[in-house]
Design a protein around this motif. Structure first.
Motif, PDB file in Angstrom:
ATOM      1  N   LEU A  58       0.805  -1.224   0.000  1.00 36.12           N
ATOM      2  CA  LEU A  58       0.000   0.000   0.000  1.00 36.12           C
ATOM      3  C   LEU A  58       0.841   1.279   0.000  1.00 36.12           C
ATOM      4  O   LEU A  58       0.291   2.375  -0.030  1.00 36.12           O
ATOM      5  N   ARG A  59       2.138   1.141   0.018  1.00 36.23           N
ATOM      6  CA  ARG A  59       2.996   2.324   0.145  1.00 36.23           C
ATOM      7  C   ARG A  59       2.875   3.282  -1.031  1.00 36.23           C
ATOM      8  O   ARG A  59       2.831   4.494  -0.838  1.00 36.23           O
ATOM      9  N   GLY A  60       2.827   2.770  -2.249  1.00 29.06           N
ATOM     10  CA  GLY A  60       2.714   3.648  -3.417  1.00 29.06           C
ATOM     11  C   GLY A  60       1.465   4.505  -3.344  1.00 29.06           C
ATOM     12  O   GLY A  60       1.509   5.722  -3.546  1.00 29.06           O
ATOM     13  N   LEU A  82     -10.737   7.551   7.772  1.00 31.43           N
ATOM     14  CA  LEU A  82     -10.094   6.665   6.803  1.00 31.43           C
ATOM     15  C   LEU A  82      -9.796   5.345   7.509  1.00 31.43           C
ATOM     16  O   LEU A  82      -9.212   5.335   8.594  1.00 31.43           O
ATOM     17  N   ARG A  83     -10.221   4.245   6.902  1.00 32.29           N
ATOM     18  CA  ARG A  83      -9.967   2.907   7.455  1.00 32.29           C
ATOM     19  C   ARG A  83      -9.036   2.171   6.493  1.00 32.29           C
ATOM     20  O   ARG A  83      -9.385   2.009   5.318  1.00 32.29           O
ATOM     21  N   VAL A  84      -7.880   1.755   7.015  1.00 28.05           N
ATOM     22  CA  VAL A  84      -6.878   1.110   6.172  1.00 28.05           C
ATOM     23  C   VAL A  84      -6.131   0.033   6.964  1.00 28.05           C
ATOM     24  O   VAL A  84      -6.117   0.049   8.185  1.00 28.05           O
ATOM     25  N   PHE A  98      -8.537   6.399  11.172  1.00 24.60           N
ATOM     26  CA  PHE A  98      -7.939   7.646  11.627  1.00 24.60           C
ATOM     27  C   PHE A  98      -8.479   8.860  10.888  1.00 24.60           C
ATOM     28  O   PHE A  98      -9.067   8.748   9.821  1.00 24.60           O
ATOM     29  N   THR A  99      -8.282  10.008  11.519  1.00 22.70           N
ATOM     30  CA  THR A  99      -8.509  11.300  10.888  1.00 22.70           C
ATOM     31  C   THR A  99      -7.172  12.027  10.896  1.00 22.70           C
ATOM     32  O   THR A  99      -6.270  11.672  11.668  1.00 22.70           O
ATOM     33  N   ARG A 118      -6.992   4.970  15.714  1.00 23.61           N
ATOM     34  CA  ARG A 118      -7.599   3.971  16.599  1.00 23.61           C
ATOM     35  C   ARG A 118      -7.418   2.590  15.974  1.00 23.61           C
ATOM     36  O   ARG A 118      -7.608   2.407  14.780  1.00 23.61           O
ATOM     37  N   ASP A 119      -7.075   1.621  16.806  1.00 24.26           N
ATOM     38  CA  ASP A 119      -6.937   0.237  16.355  1.00 24.26           C
ATOM     39  C   ASP A 119      -8.324  -0.393  16.309  1.00 24.26           C
ATOM     40  O   ASP A 119      -8.997  -0.505  17.331  1.00 24.26           O
ATOM     41  N   GLU A 120      -8.749  -0.790  15.124  1.00 26.36           N
ATOM     42  CA  GLU A 120     -10.052  -1.424  14.951  1.00 26.36           C
ATOM     43  C   GLU A 120      -9.919  -2.871  14.487  1.00 26.36           C
ATOM     44  O   GLU A 120     -10.848  -3.432  13.906  1.00 26.36           O
TER      45      GLU A 120
END
Length: 143
Positions: A58-60, A82-84, A98-99, A118-120
């Motif tokens: 996902l770095r690119g 944003l959820r990643v 996170f925001t 936040r860890d989800e």
């Protein structure tokens, strides 16, 4: 009566990870919650690239968005969550939400980004199991 807020004390006490990175994406601040979440100490994280916690695949995409934000001075993730996927120091996958907020120098130049994370991971796993179970129930009801 006006109170004085010690922002460093607040950032160190809060349960969510707070990570501040400079315009190049190097970590400048890493609170204790970030240490617990990602496994890297402040000494291991500060001065290093955000690549510490970004899965290689996902770095690119991450850096395209990061550099676009730094160039434009705009982000939609100040209000939208944003959820990643992310990575722990030991290599295990995390699901984070996170925001971000843009940070500016005294000359009002964009100088970096702060993320409140936040860890989800547990919630993501539970949701996935629930969707799987629902699909199984729907399949058995249709049989």
């Amino acid at each position: 009566m006006q109170s004085v807020i010690d922002f460093k004390q607040l950032a160190n006490a809060i349960g969510d990870a707070i990570v501040i990175s400079d315009a190049r994406g190097n970590i400048e601040f890493w609170n204790p919650a970030a240490e617990r979440m990602f496994g890297f100490t402040q000494e291991e994280a500060i001065g290093h690239s955000l690549d510490l916690i970004i899965p290689e695949r996902l770095r690119g995409r991450h850096w395209d968005g990061y550099h676009k934000t730094m160039a434009s001075g705009e982000t939609r993730y100040g209000n939208d969550v944003l959820r990643v996927p992310a990575m722990h120091k030991d290599g295990r996958a995390l699901s984070i939400a996170f925001t971000v907020a843009l940070l500016h120098s005294p000359q009002n130049e964009l100088s970096g980004i702060v993320a409140v994370i936040r860890d989800e991971t547990a919630r993501f796993r539970e949701d996935r199991l629930m969707r799987k179970r629902l699909a199984e129930l729907e399949a058995s009801a249709g049989a």
